[in-house]
Design a protein around this motif. Structure first.
Motif, short mmCIF file in Angstrom:
data_model
loop_
_atom_site.label_atom_id
_atom_site.label_comp_id
_atom_site.label_asym_id
_atom_site.label_seq_id
_atom_site.Cartn_x
_atom_site.Cartn_y
_atom_site.Cartn_z
N GLU A 186 44.67 46.94 29.66
CA GLU A 186 44.12 45.87 28.82
C GLU A 186 43.76 44.66 29.67
N PHE A 187 44.65 44.30 30.59
CA PHE A 187 44.41 43.17 31.49
C PHE A 187 43.16 43.39 32.35
N LEU A 188 43.06 44.54 32.99
CA LEU A 188 41.93 44.80 33.88
C LEU A 188 40.61 44.78 33.13
N THR A 189 40.62 45.29 31.89
CA THR A 189 39.40 45.32 31.08
C THR A 189 39.04 43.93 30.55
N ASP A 190 40.02 43.26 29.96
CA ASP A 190 39.78 41.94 29.37
C ASP A 190 39.25 40.95 30.40
N GLN A 191 39.85 40.96 31.58
CA GLN A 191 39.52 39.97 32.61
C GLN A 191 38.34 40.38 33.48
N LYS A 192 37.74 41.54 33.18
CA LYS A 192 36.58 42.03 33.92
C LYS A 192 36.84 42.07 35.42
N GLN A 235 33.00 56.17 35.98
CA GLN A 235 33.40 55.72 37.31
C GLN A 235 34.47 54.62 37.21
N ARG A 236 34.27 53.68 36.30
CA ARG A 236 35.23 52.59 36.13
C ARG A 236 36.53 53.08 35.53
N THR A 237 36.46 54.03 34.63
CA THR A 237 37.68 54.61 34.07
C THR A 237 38.52 55.27 35.16
N ASN A 238 37.86 55.99 36.05
CA ASN A 238 38.55 56.64 37.17
C ASN A 238 39.17 55.59 38.10
N ALA A 239 38.45 54.48 38.32
CA ALA A 239 38.97 53.43 39.19
C ALA A 239 40.20 52.77 38.57
N GLN A 240 40.17 52.55 37.26
CA GLN A 240 41.35 51.98 36.58
C GLN A 240 42.54 52.93 36.66
N SER A 241 42.28 54.21 36.57
CA SER A 241 43.37 55.20 36.71
C SER A 241 43.97 55.12 38.11
N LYS A 242 43.11 54.94 39.09
CA LYS A 242 43.58 54.80 40.48
C LYS A 242 44.43 53.53 40.62
#
Length: 254
Positions: free
Chosen positions: A75-81, A119-126
């Motif tokens: 949530e943090f990574l997405t909200d704060q871009k 690509q961004r979903t994979n990066a967030q998983s990483k």
């Protein structure tokens, strides 16, 4: 006349078929520039601080840092871009801790054909894997030098691409070999100022000036003692905003 009517009825069908062939060709000729959607660039530099102390364990008297990390990180990574994310551990000596995870690029290089969402979903998983690895390492070193962890993330998160955002998953119970916050008198602003003076005199200020700090778990150990919880939270607000000149945001406080 009958033939002309049939031709008139067929012509829209033929036109639609021709259009179905022409549109992909136009897209190909324009190198997909006008036929693909590119996401807005993610540029915010972010940091994540994770607490590996005993109080962060998944026990009744703890605040379960792992569960809170999993609950708030995405949530943090997405909200704060967040465009990048760096990591710092809370251990008995956070600044010199050997726990270190590499920066994760949350908006990797791409071209017009890239599925950026995937690509961004994979990066967030990483990033989630790296944060949990940092926590696992911090647990082996134990201790709770929150001040040092803030200093370390301040040295790690890059400048120059917007206001840095820092998620701090900790109960903020500063306890290192030389200082225990739980033993200090925090019952007035003047007394809290003296405690902050002690921390600053011995360790300096963490380099988080201008950053947005998002606590998760702050003061949870005092949930059954409202007056102590208020004094504890006031201490950290006065330390982080009044002295370190950061901004505290409780958006992800659980």
């Amino acid at each position: 006349m009958h033939h002309s009517a049939r031709t008139a009825r067929r012509s829209p069908v033929r036109a639609a078929r021709r259009l179905a062939v022409v549109v992909p060709l136009v897209c190909a000729l324009s190198a997909l520039v006008s036929c693909s959607h590119q996401e807005e660039a993610l540029t915010t530099p972010c940091g994540v601080v994770v607490d590996g102390s005993g109080s962060a364990a998944a026990v009744k008297e703890g605040f379960d840092s792992e569960a809170k990390l999993k609950d708030s990180l995405g949530e943090f990574l997405t909200d704060q871009k967040c465009g990048t994310v760096d990591f710092a551990p809370v251990t008995r000596s956070s600044r010199s801790s050997s726990c270190r995870q590499s920066q994760v690029d949350l908006d990797p290089p791409h071209d017009a054909n890239t599925d950026q969402k995937a690509q961004r979903t994979n990066a967030q998983s990483k990033a989630a894997v790296a944060a949990l690895a940092e926590l696992t390492c911090a647990r082996r070193q134990n201790g709770s030098d929150v001040w040092g962890a803030l200093a370390r993330i301040g040295e790690t998160v890059p400048d120059g691409a917007g206001t840095p955002k820092v998620l701090v998953v900790s109960d903020f119970d500063q306890a290192d070999p030389e200082f225990h916050l739980s033993r200090q008198d925090l019952t007035s602003e003047a007394k809290r100022a003296k405690v902050i003076d002690t921390l600053v005199r011995k360790r300096g200020l963490p380099g988080i000036k201008g950053m947005d700090v998002f606590p998760v778990g702050l003061g949870m150990q005092y949930s059954a003692k409202p007056s102590r919880a208020d004094d504890f939270e006031s201490f950290w607000t006065e330390a982080l905003e009044g002295r370190a000149k950061a901004h505290v945001d409780n958006q992800y406080k659980r």
